[in-house]
Design a protein around this motif. Structure first.
Motif, PDB file in Angstrom:
ATOM      1  N   HIS A  93      30.663   6.444  11.486  1.00 21.60           N
ATOM      2  CA  HIS A  93      31.444   5.539  12.351  1.00 21.60           C
ATOM      3  C   HIS A  93      30.685   5.247  13.644  1.00 21.60           C
ATOM      4  N   HIS A  95      27.681   4.880  14.095  1.00 20.96           N
ATOM      5  CA  HIS A  95      26.476   4.050  13.903  1.00 20.96           C
ATOM      6  C   HIS A  95      26.859   2.735  13.246  1.00 20.96           C
ATOM      7  N   THR A  96      28.131   2.373  13.412  1.00 23.39           N
ATOM      8  CA  THR A  96      28.649   1.159  12.781  1.00 23.39           C
ATOM      9  C   THR A  96      29.227   0.278  13.877  1.00 23.39           C
ATOM     10  N   LEU A 100      30.150  -5.660  12.673  1.00 18.71           N
ATOM     11  CA  LEU A 100      29.774  -5.534  11.258  1.00 18.71           C
ATOM     12  C   LEU A 100      31.038  -5.462  10.391  1.00 18.71           C
ATOM     13  N   LEU A 101      31.988  -4.653  10.831  1.00 17.87           N
ATOM     14  CA  LEU A 101      33.217  -4.488  10.038  1.00 17.87           C
ATOM     15  C   LEU A 101      34.129  -5.708  10.150  1.00 17.87           C
ATOM     16  N   VAL A 126      32.870   1.938   5.727  1.00 17.73           N
ATOM     17  CA  VAL A 126      32.127   3.083   6.270  1.00 17.73           C
ATOM     18  C   VAL A 126      32.275   4.274   5.314  1.00 17.73           C
ATOM     19  N   ILE A 152      26.485  -3.582   4.056  1.00 16.63           N
ATOM     20  CA  ILE A 152      26.970  -2.788   5.200  1.00 16.63           C
ATOM     21  C   ILE A 152      26.416  -1.360   5.103  1.00 16.63           C
ATOM     22  N   ASP A 155      22.903  -1.366   6.148  1.00 16.75           N
ATOM     23  CA  ASP A 155      22.829  -1.569   7.585  1.00 16.75           C
ATOM     24  C   ASP A 155      23.087  -0.265   8.363  1.00 16.75           C
ATOM     25  N   ILE A 156      24.128   0.431   7.932  1.00 12.07           N
ATOM     26  CA  ILE A 156      24.483   1.692   8.598  1.00 12.07           C
ATOM     27  C   ILE A 156      23.351   2.710   8.406  1.00 12.07           C
ATOM     28  N   SER A 159      20.514   1.851  10.732  1.00 13.50           N
ATOM     29  CA  SER A 159      20.750   2.208  12.138  1.00 13.50           C
ATOM     30  C   SER A 159      20.587   3.709  12.340  1.00 13.50           C
TER      31      SER A 159
END
Ligand code: ADP
Ligand code: TRP
Length: 321
Positions: A93, A95-96, A100-101, A126, A152, A155-156, A159
């Motif tokens: 969470h 790093h999100t 994005l969400l 997530v 997603i 992406d997470i 990061s």
């Protein structure tokens, strides 16, 4: 190579699920390391009936085991039995980004349908990222609707890796563009929610009723017919080899074919096709404790893999002191 996918525990399975997803999923156990789990934590975002979720989870396990998923050859467990899924979710969470969400199609779709959004629904991707990254999966076979969720997850992972150094494998989505959409009784995509499905494990009377309800055109027995647009043919061909398909096609192209005859044949074909699985399914239904034991052993096996990732993550983020 690690292949991983999560399955929603959403009630009884139909032949669209079988030919669209389960058959190829189960096939992976022969070719690679298969990680397959029932996503009861994800289901909590939309189901708030405890006994129903519990029953659906057990049924999904029975269905997969009956249809050939082999817990010796794969990792097969229930998501909520491995607490590291939830633990990694919390860490991810952080790093999100909200943006994005907020861009998630599935979230936007649900909002558009006037579902009151809870935070679980918003955070759904997530948890899904945690599911995947926890096992360092390389390939995630999913339907087209899950493509953005995979982006997603990547992406997470990116990061996190950027901040803490290489930690997670970046997963690839395995979307089979060739995969046909299995038609239902009315020719639309077979789906639980359209009421046009033929469930895999029906009693024979009910199977007959369903097959007899397949919608056909109004051609007379003496007319020639078009197999390619016929809903019976669309389902029939899933169960037979190329030769049997061409024989049936020939019959369509000559006068004299009765849809009701083809439907009767189809009932027998479906019945026989699933016969060995049905026996196993009945056995499992009578022995739920055995299924619970299999799933507990599966969770134990999966957890041993999850812990390796979690130990590294906990160390990197500073939870080990
Ligand atoms: P339903 O539409 O009945 O609710 P789900 O959305 O739960 O089915 O689908 C579970 C899995 O089965 C997904 O991977 C989906 O791609 C596959 N699937 C479902 N229906 C079909 C279909 N008619 N044809 C091909 N695949 C399907
Ligand atoms: N969101 C997926 C679906 O609705 C289910 C799912 C949860 C999943 N976790 C996953 C799929 C991890 C692949 C990998 O079908």
């Amino acid at each position: 190579m690690r292949v991983l996918s999560g399955i929603q525990p959403s009630g009884s399975l139909h032949i669209g699920n079988f030919f669209g997803m389960m058959k190829s999923m189960i096939g992976w156990q022969e070719k690679s390391e298969l990680f397959c789990f029932i996503v009861n934590l994800h289901a909590l975002t939309t189901v708030s009936d405890g006994p129903l979720l519990a029953a659906n989870t057990l049924e999904a396990a029975m269905d997969f085991l009956a249809l050939g998923l082999d817990p010796e050859k794969s990792y097969f467990w229930v998501q909520g039995d491995v607490p590291e899924h939830a633990e990694l979710t919390w860490i991810l969470h952080n790093h999100t980004s909200m943006g994005l969400l907020e861009r998630s199609h599935s979230y936007k779709d649900k909002i558009a349908k006037n579902l009151t959004p809870n935070h679980g629904l918003f955070a759904y991707p997530v948890l899904m990222a945690a599911d995947i990254l926890l096992y360092q999966a390389n390939l995630v076979p999913v339907g087209r609707d899950q493509k953005q969720h995979l982006e997603i997850a990547r992406d997470i992972a990116g990061s996190f890796n950027h901040v803490y150094g290489e930690t997670f494998v970046l997963p690839e989505a395995g979307i089979d563009e060739e995969l046909a959409t299995i038609p239902g009784l009315d020719g639309q995509k077979m789906s639980k929610s359209y009421g046009n499905a033929i469930d895999i494990f029906l009693e024979k009377d009910e199977l007959k009723r369903r097959v007899m309800a397949i919608v056909t055109d109004a051609k007379a027995v003496s007319d020639v017919k078009d197999p390619e647009t016929c809903n019976i043919f669309g389902i029939y061909k899933l169960f037979v080899d190329d030769q049997a398909q061409s024989e049936l096609r020939e019959r369509y192209l000559k006068p004299g074919l009765k849809y009701s005859e083809v439907k009767k044949e189809l009932v027998e074909i479906i019945w026989d096709y699933f016969a060995p699985y049905r026996d196993k399914r009945r056995y499992l239904a009578k022995n739920p404790d055995q299924v619970r034991q299999i799933m507990a052993a599966g969770a134990h096996k999966a957890r041993a893999v999850a812990i390796v990732t979690m130990d590294a993550v906990r160390e990197k983020v500073g939870l080990i002191y």
